[in-house]
Motif scaffolding. Structure first.
Motif, PDB file in Angstrom:
ATOM      1  N   VAL A 248       0.826  -1.211   0.000  1.00 49.73           N
ATOM      2  CA  VAL A 248       0.000   0.000   0.000  1.00 49.73           C
ATOM      3  C   VAL A 248       0.860   1.261   0.000  1.00 49.73           C
ATOM      4  O   VAL A 248       0.536   2.249  -0.658  1.00 49.73           O
ATOM      5  CB  VAL A 248      -0.998  -0.031   1.183  1.00 49.73           C
ATOM      6  CG1 VAL A 248      -1.764   1.277   1.296  1.00 49.73           C
ATOM      7  CG2 VAL A 248      -1.959  -1.193   1.005  1.00 49.73           C
ATOM      8  N   GLU A 249       2.005   1.211   0.703  1.00 47.57           N
ATOM      9  CA  GLU A 249       2.919   2.362   0.714  1.00 47.57           C
ATOM     10  C   GLU A 249       3.363   2.693  -0.723  1.00 47.57           C
ATOM     11  O   GLU A 249       3.310   3.824  -1.175  1.00 47.57           O
ATOM     12  CB  GLU A 249       4.127   2.024   1.606  1.00 47.57           C
ATOM     13  CG  GLU A 249       5.397   2.819   1.358  1.00 47.57           C
ATOM     14  CD  GLU A 249       5.252   4.299   1.707  1.00 47.57           C
ATOM     15  OE1 GLU A 249       4.424   4.614   2.575  1.00 47.57           O
ATOM     16  OE2 GLU A 249       5.970   5.125   1.082  1.00 47.57           O
ATOM     17  N   LYS A 250       3.763   1.648  -1.462  1.00 46.26           N
ATOM     18  CA  LYS A 250       4.274   1.885  -2.823  1.00 46.26           C
ATOM     19  C   LYS A 250       3.151   2.273  -3.784  1.00 46.26           C
ATOM     20  O   LYS A 250       3.331   3.086  -4.677  1.00 46.26           O
ATOM     21  CB  LYS A 250       5.024   0.661  -3.336  1.00 46.26           C
ATOM     22  CG  LYS A 250       6.282   0.442  -2.518  1.00 46.26           C
ATOM     23  CD  LYS A 250       7.227  -0.547  -3.101  1.00 46.26           C
ATOM     24  CE  LYS A 250       8.315  -0.819  -2.084  1.00 46.26           C
ATOM     25  NZ  LYS A 250       9.655  -0.714  -2.628  1.00 46.26           N
ATOM     26  N   LEU A 251       2.004   1.662  -3.582  1.00 43.42           N
ATOM     27  CA  LEU A 251       0.862   1.984  -4.433  1.00 43.42           C
ATOM     28  C   LEU A 251       0.496   3.463  -4.270  1.00 43.42           C
ATOM     29  O   LEU A 251       0.260   4.170  -5.254  1.00 43.42           O
ATOM     30  CB  LEU A 251      -0.318   1.081  -4.037  1.00 43.42           C
ATOM     31  CG  LEU A 251      -1.570   1.132  -4.881  1.00 43.42           C
ATOM     32  CD1 LEU A 251      -1.276   0.789  -6.334  1.00 43.42           C
ATOM     33  CD2 LEU A 251      -2.625   0.165  -4.327  1.00 43.42           C
ATOM     34  N   GLY A 252       0.478   3.934  -3.028  1.00 45.39           N
ATOM     35  CA  GLY A 252       0.146   5.333  -2.747  1.00 45.39           C
ATOM     36  C   GLY A 252       1.176   6.268  -3.354  1.00 45.39           C
ATOM     37  O   GLY A 252       0.839   7.286  -3.972  1.00 45.39           O
ATOM     38  N   ARG A 253       2.447   5.912  -3.206  1.00 48.49           N
ATOM     39  CA  ARG A 253       3.508   6.758  -3.743  1.00 48.49           C
ATOM     40  C   ARG A 253       3.419   6.831  -5.265  1.00 48.49           C
ATOM     41  O   ARG A 253       3.570   7.895  -5.872  1.00 48.49           O
ATOM     42  CB  ARG A 253       4.865   6.201  -3.289  1.00 48.49           C
ATOM     43  CG  ARG A 253       5.870   7.267  -3.130  1.00 48.49           C
ATOM     44  CD  ARG A 253       7.030   6.985  -2.190  1.00 48.49           C
ATOM     45  NE  ARG A 253       7.265   5.678  -1.663  1.00 48.49           N
ATOM     46  CZ  ARG A 253       7.995   4.735  -2.263  1.00 48.49           C
ATOM     47  NH1 ARG A 253       8.511   4.944  -3.460  1.00 48.49           N
ATOM     48  NH2 ARG A 253       8.204   3.579  -1.670  1.00 48.49           N
ATOM     49  N   ALA A 254       3.148   5.672  -5.895  1.00 46.91           N
ATOM     50  CA  ALA A 254       3.025   5.639  -7.358  1.00 46.91           C
ATOM     51  C   ALA A 254       1.835   6.475  -7.805  1.00 46.91           C
ATOM     52  O   ALA A 254       1.902   7.205  -8.803  1.00 46.91           O
ATOM     53  CB  ALA A 254       2.864   4.199  -7.835  1.00 46.91           C
ATOM     54  N   ALA A 255       0.747   6.396  -7.045  1.00 43.92           N
ATOM     55  CA  ALA A 255      -0.469   7.151  -7.410  1.00 43.92           C
ATOM     56  C   ALA A 255      -0.171   8.647  -7.402  1.00 43.92           C
ATOM     57  O   ALA A 255      -0.627   9.380  -8.282  1.00 43.92           O
ATOM     58  CB  ALA A 255      -1.603   6.817  -6.447  1.00 43.92           C
ATOM     59  N   ILE A 256       0.615   9.091  -6.420  1.00 49.26           N
ATOM     60  CA  ILE A 256       0.957  10.518  -6.357  1.00 49.26           C
ATOM     61  C   ILE A 256       1.852  10.871  -7.537  1.00 49.26           C
ATOM     62  O   ILE A 256       1.625  11.852  -8.246  1.00 49.26           O
ATOM     63  CB  ILE A 256       1.659  10.854  -5.017  1.00 49.26           C
ATOM     64  CG1 ILE A 256       0.656  10.716  -3.873  1.00 49.26           C
ATOM     65  CG2 ILE A 256       2.249  12.272  -5.057  1.00 49.26           C
ATOM     66  CD1 ILE A 256       1.258  10.762  -2.488  1.00 49.26           C
ATOM     67  N   GLN A 257       2.863  10.026  -7.785  1.00 50.07           N
ATOM     68  CA  GLN A 257       3.825  10.342  -8.849  1.00 50.07           C
ATOM     69  C   GLN A 257       3.161  10.493 -10.218  1.00 50.07           C
ATOM     70  O   GLN A 257       3.490  11.395 -10.976  1.00 50.07           O
ATOM     71  CB  GLN A 257       4.921   9.276  -8.928  1.00 50.07           C
ATOM     72  CG  GLN A 257       6.038   9.731  -9.855  1.00 50.07           C
ATOM     73  CD  GLN A 257       6.899   8.578 -10.342  1.00 50.07           C
ATOM     74  OE1 GLN A 257       7.360   7.770  -9.536  1.00 50.07           O
ATOM     75  NE2 GLN A 257       7.106   8.482 -11.640  1.00 50.07           N
ATOM     76  N   VAL A 258       2.237   9.602 -10.552  1.00 47.39           N
ATOM     77  CA  VAL A 258       1.643   9.663 -11.897  1.00 47.39           C
ATOM     78  C   VAL A 258       0.340  10.470 -11.894  1.00 47.39           C
ATOM     79  O   VAL A 258      -0.366  10.500 -12.886  1.00 47.39           O
ATOM     80  CB  VAL A 258       1.395   8.260 -12.503  1.00 47.39           C
ATOM     81  CG1 VAL A 258       2.650   7.417 -12.453  1.00 47.39           C
ATOM     82  CG2 VAL A 258       0.252   7.530 -11.799  1.00 47.39           C
TER      83      VAL A 258
END
Ligand code: KG4
Ligand code: ZN
Length: 333
Positions: A248-258
């Motif tokens: 979930v940490e990485k999913l959230g970070r990816a969501a912000i980035q893109v």
């Protein structure tokens, strides 16, 4: 309207489905071989291939009948089957059946990438979902974070460098003496355990988008060896918490980035209750919609194969009847 018969035999589920226009599931039949493999603690490829041979015709027949169709194939426009990745002896059964039906019925055959089928499963229930999307694809063989600009255009942002998330669930369950497949069993056991009781490592949690789960599995083994009286529910809950935290940490970070306008999950581990809750909470926090396919559409099924064929066919065209099965097929990069 395009009606697709989808067939899935990449691992240990024999499945067939009839889907209209990539969204309306007319039938979806999944025959699991879990009972045949459980005593071995995992899927035995030769047993899987043989079971697919016995099950494929009844499963396809049932899917056609439930959709109000029959063996004449009247009303079917395309026949799709998973061509990889998966076990070669299993893949060949579905691919051969699909090619034979396509040939006899005089309709195109479409070879579907199993990973794309999981990736597109959220579109079955929500064909008009918000784009761009970040999708977490977590199955027994793969763990990927994918940026999807559309259903057919995507970029892989990260993947596991060792075990897949589902594989970690299965291996930990096996170590704890729990039956195969481990994911659903750990999910259920974790409900009665304390996820904060053991602090297992969160490898690579704050670095990039790749994952590593083999160290976590080793820590579980070491912890249980050192504390043989530990409550397995606490181990299950704490292990699951560590996996979900990183995902979930990485999913959230990816969501912000893109700058994602939607967040989706797919693959067998997407059926996990804790992961589903945390992804839903992430969406609320970020104020973007989340797409969590119903559990039966997370684990292997043929509706997602038929759906993916509907999306890919206009882009890729027909697949030749001489196309092989690809055991190690990957997502396009
Ligand atoms: O997508 P899938 O059915 O097959 C592959 O393409 O691999 O995924 C199977 C994986 C197995 O590792 C299984 O343990 C895991 O999904 N799984 C779960 C749950 N249900 C299935 N993992 C965690 N929680 C679940 N509820
Ligand atoms: Zn799968």
């Amino acid at each position: 309207m395009t009606v697709v018969l989808g067939i899935e035999t990449s691992c240990d589920e024999t499945a067939a489905a009839v889907v209209l226009d990539g969204r309306e599931v007319r039938s979806s039949v999944v025959s699991s071989q879990i009972d045949l493999h459980a005593r071995y603690g995992g899927v035995v490829p030769e047993i899987a291939g043989r079971a697919h041979v016995s099950l494929i015709t009844p499963v396809i027949t049932e899917a056609l009948e439930l959709a109000g169709m029959n063996h004449t194939g009247a009303g079917i426009d395309l026949v799709a089957a998973t061509i990889g990745p998966g076990l070669i002896g299993s893949l060949l059964v579905g691919v051969s059946a699909a090619k034979a039906l396509a040939l006899v019925w005089g309709v195109p055959f479409i070879g579907v990438n199993h990973l794309e089928a999981h990736l597109l499963s959220p579109f079955l229930e929500n064909p008009d979902l918000e784009l761009p999307l970040v999708t977490l694809l977590v199955s027994g063989g793969h763990t990927l974070i994918v940026h999807m600009e559309s259903a057919t255009s995507y970029t892989v942002l990260g993947s596991t460098i060792d075990d897949a998330a589902g594989e970690a669930f299965d291996k930990v369950a096996r170590y704890l003496g729990l039956p195969y497949p481990g994911g659903p069993v750990i999910d259920a056991l974790a409900l009665t355990g304390d996820p904060e009781s053991i602090r297992f490592p969160r490898a690579m949690r704050n670095e990039g988008y790749d994952f590593s789960f083999s160290g976590l599995k080793t820590s579980v083994v070491n912890h249980v060896r050192k504390h043989p009286d530990v409550d397995s529910a606490d181990v299950a809950a704490s292990f699951q918490e560590a996996v979900v935290d990183v995902l979930v940490e990485k999913l959230g970070r990816a969501a912000i980035q893109v700058r994602a306008r939607g967040i989706a999950i797919g693959g067998g581990v997407a059926a996990n209750s804790a992961l589903r809750e945390r992804v839903a909470a992430l969406g609320r926090r970020m104020d973007v919609p989340t797409y969590l396919p119903e559990r039966a559409m997370c684990t292997d099924n043929a509706a997602m194969v038929a759906g993916a064929a509907w999306w890919r066919h206009p882009v890729d065209g027909d697949t030749g009847l001489d196309a092989p099965a690809w055991p190690s097929l990957r997502l396009r990069r």
